[in-house]
Design a protein around this motif. Sequence first.
Motif, short mmCIF file in Angstrom:
data_model
loop_
_atom_site.label_atom_id
_atom_site.label_comp_id
_atom_site.label_asym_id
_atom_site.label_seq_id
_atom_site.Cartn_x
_atom_site.Cartn_y
_atom_site.Cartn_z
N THR A 94 0.83 -1.21 0.00
CA THR A 94 0.00 0.00 0.00
C THR A 94 0.86 1.25 0.00
O THR A 94 0.57 2.22 -0.72
N VAL A 95 1.92 1.25 0.80
CA VAL A 95 2.83 2.40 0.82
C VAL A 95 3.40 2.64 -0.57
O VAL A 95 3.43 3.78 -1.06
N ALA A 96 3.83 1.58 -1.24
CA ALA A 96 4.42 1.73 -2.57
C ALA A 96 3.40 2.25 -3.58
O ALA A 96 3.71 3.14 -4.40
N ILE A 97 2.18 1.74 -3.53
CA ILE A 97 1.14 2.17 -4.48
C ILE A 97 0.80 3.64 -4.27
O ILE A 97 0.72 4.43 -5.22
N VAL A 98 0.57 4.02 -3.00
CA VAL A 98 0.17 5.40 -2.73
C VAL A 98 1.31 6.37 -3.06
O VAL A 98 1.07 7.46 -3.61
N LYS A 99 2.54 5.99 -2.80
CA LYS A 99 3.66 6.85 -3.16
C LYS A 99 3.76 7.00 -4.68
O LYS A 99 4.07 8.10 -5.19
N ALA A 100 3.49 5.94 -5.41
CA ALA A 100 3.51 6.02 -6.87
C ALA A 100 2.41 6.93 -7.40
O ALA A 100 2.53 7.50 -8.50
N LEU A 101 1.35 7.09 -6.62
CA LEU A 101 0.24 7.98 -7.00
C LEU A 101 0.47 9.42 -6.54
O LEU A 101 -0.39 10.27 -6.71
#
Length: 267
Positions: A94-101
Motif C-alpha cells: 500500500t505504501v508503494a502504491i500510494v507513493k507512486a500515486l
Amino acid sequence: MCATCGTQHAPSAAPPASCAICEDPRQWVPASGQQWTTMEALARRHVIGFREVAPDMLGLGMFPDFAIAQRALLLRTPAGNVLWDCVALLDPATVAIVKALGGIAAIAISHPHYYTSMVEWAQAFDCPVLLHAADRRWVMRPDPALRYWDGERREVLPGVTLHRLGGHYAGGTILHSAAGKGSILTGDIASVAPDRQHVSFMWSFPNWVPLPAAEVSRMGAVLDALDFDAVYGAWWDRVIPEGGKAAVRRSVDRYVAAVTGPGPLGD
C-alpha cells in the motif's frame, strides 16, 4: 490495536486494560470481552484493496472486513493528495502504491471511530493528520504528526476544506471538494443510507441513539451552505453520485418530522 473498533493505541509491553473508544456508549464491547491484535497479525490475514470511486478519487479498504469495515478515500488534486478517514492496516504494498500515486499531502479524519492507525500512515507518508480539537481526548496514540484545528472550517488544500458538522461527535467533520460540481465526504457523520437517496444522523449507530431534531437542523444548515452534487459515505456502496444536495435537504426534513411529528411517517 482494538479488534472491535480498529483503534491503534500507544506502544506498550502489554495490551491496555480497555479501549476507551469502545467503552464509550456510542460504541460497544463484545460479549466475549475486549480483544486486541497488532499490525503484524492483521497483515497475515488481511490485504488492502483499491477501487476507483470517482474520477480523481480512490477507495482503500481492508479485505476481508475488519472492525467497523469502513473504507478510506484518497482524493487526488493538482495541489496534492488527501487521505480521508483511515483504515487499520498499512502494509508495504500500500505504501508503494500510494507513493507512486503522488503520496499524501494531508490526512483528515471525520471522527474517532476512524482514527485507527492514523499515526502509522502519517509517519509512512511524512504528512500531518488534521483532527478537530473537540475530539482530542479520544486520541489513543499521541504523536507530533497530529495537528488539531478549532472552529468551523479549515482549508486543507486549494478547493478542499474541512467543516465541523458535530452530531455523532462534537468535532465530527466532513470534507468538501469544490472540484467539478462539488462533493462532500461524510464518513458516517452524515451517513449515506442503504437506499442511496438519503443520509441520516445518529449519536450512536450500533446502539440506536438518535440526535435531537434541533441538532440535525443545525447540521442541515451547515450542509446547505455548501455547493455539492455527490455524497460519499463511509462504506463502498454508500454513495449518492448526483443530486446529493437535494437528497440531504429531504433527509433533514424527514428526520426532523420523524422525531418531532405526531406519529409514523406513513403506513
